[in-house]
Design an enzyme around this catalytic site. Structure first.
Site, PDB file in Angstrom:
ATOM      1  N   CYS A  50       0.809  -1.216   0.000  1.00 27.92           N
ATOM      2  CA  CYS A  50       0.000   0.000   0.000  1.00 27.92           C
ATOM      3  C   CYS A  50       0.842   1.265   0.000  1.00 27.92           C
ATOM      4  O   CYS A  50       0.320   2.354  -0.255  1.00 27.92           O
ATOM      5  CB  CYS A  50      -0.962   0.003   1.188  1.00 27.92           C
ATOM      6  SG  CYS A  50      -0.149  -0.160   2.781  1.00 27.92           S
ATOM      7  N   GLY A 115       5.728  -5.049  11.302  1.00 22.56           N
ATOM      8  CA  GLY A 115       6.108  -6.410  10.974  1.00 22.56           C
ATOM      9  C   GLY A 115       5.514  -6.974   9.704  1.00 22.56           C
ATOM     10  O   GLY A 115       6.000  -7.983   9.192  1.00 22.56           O
ATOM     11  N   GLY A 197      -8.258 -10.169   2.845  1.00 26.76           N
ATOM     12  CA  GLY A 197      -6.834 -10.458   2.696  1.00 26.76           C
ATOM     13  C   GLY A 197      -6.095 -10.416   4.019  1.00 26.76           C
ATOM     14  O   GLY A 197      -6.690 -10.460   5.099  1.00 26.76           O
ATOM     15  N   SER A 198      -4.768 -10.293   3.942  1.00 25.20           N
ATOM     16  CA  SER A 198      -3.935 -10.334   5.146  1.00 25.20           C
ATOM     17  C   SER A 198      -4.205  -9.158   6.072  1.00 25.20           C
ATOM     18  O   SER A 198      -4.244  -9.316   7.297  1.00 25.20           O
ATOM     19  CB  SER A 198      -2.454 -10.374   4.762  1.00 25.20           C
ATOM     20  OG  SER A 198      -2.106  -9.247   3.971  1.00 25.20           O
TER      21      SER A 198
END
Length: 447
Positions: A50, A115, A197-198
């Site tokens: 992003c 992270g 998504g993640s």
């Protein structure tokens, strides 16, 4: 071959450009394949998140590769190359390698130390592997970056605060909406997560951990929403259900990766009206963590709405200390030095292997000759074995120092001359050295 990176990030380009330059899905696959087919490029992978789009390539010519990558990046991301060029940065060789390690460690992230980037780099390498665009050089470089990223988080406090774009966005939303803390922003609230998504999975886990009253997961592919919802005891919905779901929500977190906007001004206006009729207190908080953005910009400024987008996050700081950053940079320097030492040692390894093979051949020939002479004297087989082991140990000890030393000196100025000296002094057959090199290359290809 040399490593090159061409890219742009939140540090070099405004959010409006990053939004237009975002590459994902089929476009990402096409970009990988087209760059890999460019004449000066041998291998390539792309890190697209992003807040960055970076093309990493193994190339044989700097200028030709930069030109080709810039043109292809502009073609596939939808921003003309001439406009894009002003926002691009280029790193080459050591600077490119160090940059990738810094990215994996979170030093280049919008929220320093976060992270998620480590997983994103891993995913980029995996995707490029599936597309067949990475080989030995970039695979090895990827392993180096991932190892360095893991070390930075294990050996330093760079991510001690556990910050991510999501946690920072929640904190900003809480401050904007009610002056509360981020932990309180989701507690007792009805949360709508758009996407599966993640980032959406992280949002769902965060909402659950923070004590949200209810969680709804909406996604274009409903089965994906159902899978994520099952993990956190949430309710699944399709995108057609968005207006009603927003009307029943206090916080909306959107990160779909869609090419177009998913949440419009009209949808939010209807949701705000529904919330007012239902007597819901406080504003509707909308977190847009997608790039390109999921939420229509016109939503900003609507009464009863707080919109937190990437443009606000880009100016937000981090809890990472100067000491942590310096510690991570020291790890990067150490890993880069070890990487170069390994490469230098590998460069002279064929000479070392050929030398030891020649020595072994001489030893075996002399032992065979000696055995023929001593057998007539009635020497026992055990004694012959002892003699053979002794001769081999003597030769190994004589060769140990020069072979170790030539590997150590390989990285010094003129290091190749030491390997060349070994080849001359011991009269090594060039074909034997080439055979070792060829065998090692074939083994790498098979692995």
């Amino acid at each position: 071959m040399s490593v090159l990176v061409v890219g742009l990030s939140h540090k070099s380009a405004p959010v409006a450009i990053l939004e237009r330059a975002a590459v994902s899905g089929d476009s990402l696959g096409k970009l990988l394949r087209d760059v890999a087919q460019a004449e000066p490029v041998a291998e390539v992978f792309v890190v697209s998140t992003c807040n960055r789009v970076e093309v990493y390539a193994d190339v044989d010519r700097f200028h030709a590769a930069v030109t080709a990558i810039c043109e292809l990046l502009g073609r596939h991301c939808g921003v003309p190359a001439q406009e894009l060029t002003g926002y691009l940065y280029v790193h080459y060789e050591d600077r490119a390698i160090s940059h990738l390690m810094a990215v994996a460690c979170g030093l280049e992230s919008m929220v320093v130390g976060e992270g998620q980037i480590l997983g994103q780099v891993r995913s980029a390498l995996k995707f490029a592997g599936e597309q067949g665009t990475v080989g030995r050089v970039l695979s090895e470089l990827g392993r180096l970056a991932l190892r360095t990223g893991k070390r930075s988080r294990t050996e330093t406090g760079i991510d001690r605060a556990g910050l991510s774009l999501l946690t920072v966005a929640i904190e900003l939303a809480a401050q904007s909406a009610a002056g509360s803390s981020g932990a309180e922003a989701l507690a007792g609230r009805d949360v709508l997560i758009v996407g599966a998504g993640s980032m959406s999975a992280l949002a769902a886990a965060t909402a659950t951990r923070s004590g949200a009253t209810s969680i709804v997961v909406a996604n274009r592919t409903r089965s994906h929403a159902e899978r994520l919802a099952a993990d956190v005891s949430a309710i699944a919905a399709g995108l057609a259900d968005l207006p009603a779901a927003m009307g029943a929500a206090d916080v909306v977190i959107s990160c779909t990766g869609a090419a177009g906007q998913v949440i419009t001004r009209d949808m939010v206006s209807v949701a705000v009206s529904a919330r007012t009729l239902a007597g819901r207190p406080g504003p509707l908080v909308v977190l847009d963590l997608a790039m390109p953005r999921d939420v229509e910009p016109a939503v900003d400024g609507l009464p009863g709405v707080v919109l937190i987008g990437m443009d606000l996050l880009s100016d937000h700081g981090t809890a990472a200390t100067d000491e942590d950053v310096l510690a991570v940079r020291a790890i990067i320097e150490a890993e880069l030095a070890a990487y170069h030492s390994a490469i230098d040692a590998a460069r002279v390894a064929p000479t070392v292997v050929a030398l030891r093979a020649k020595a072994a051949k001489v030893v075996e020939a002399e032992l065979a000759r000696l055995e023929g002479r001593l057998n007539s004297d009635g020497l026992s087989g055990h004694a012959l074995d002892e003699i053979a082991q002794t001769v081999r140990r003597v030769v190994d000890k004589l060769l140990h120092a020069p072979t170790v030393r030539v590997k150590e000196l390989a990285g010094s100025p003129g290091g190749e001359e030491y390997a060349a000296a070994l080849r001359v002094l011991f009269d090594l057959d060039p074909r034997a050295v080439e055979a070792v090199t060829r065998a090692a290359t074939e083994q790498e290809v098979r692995s």
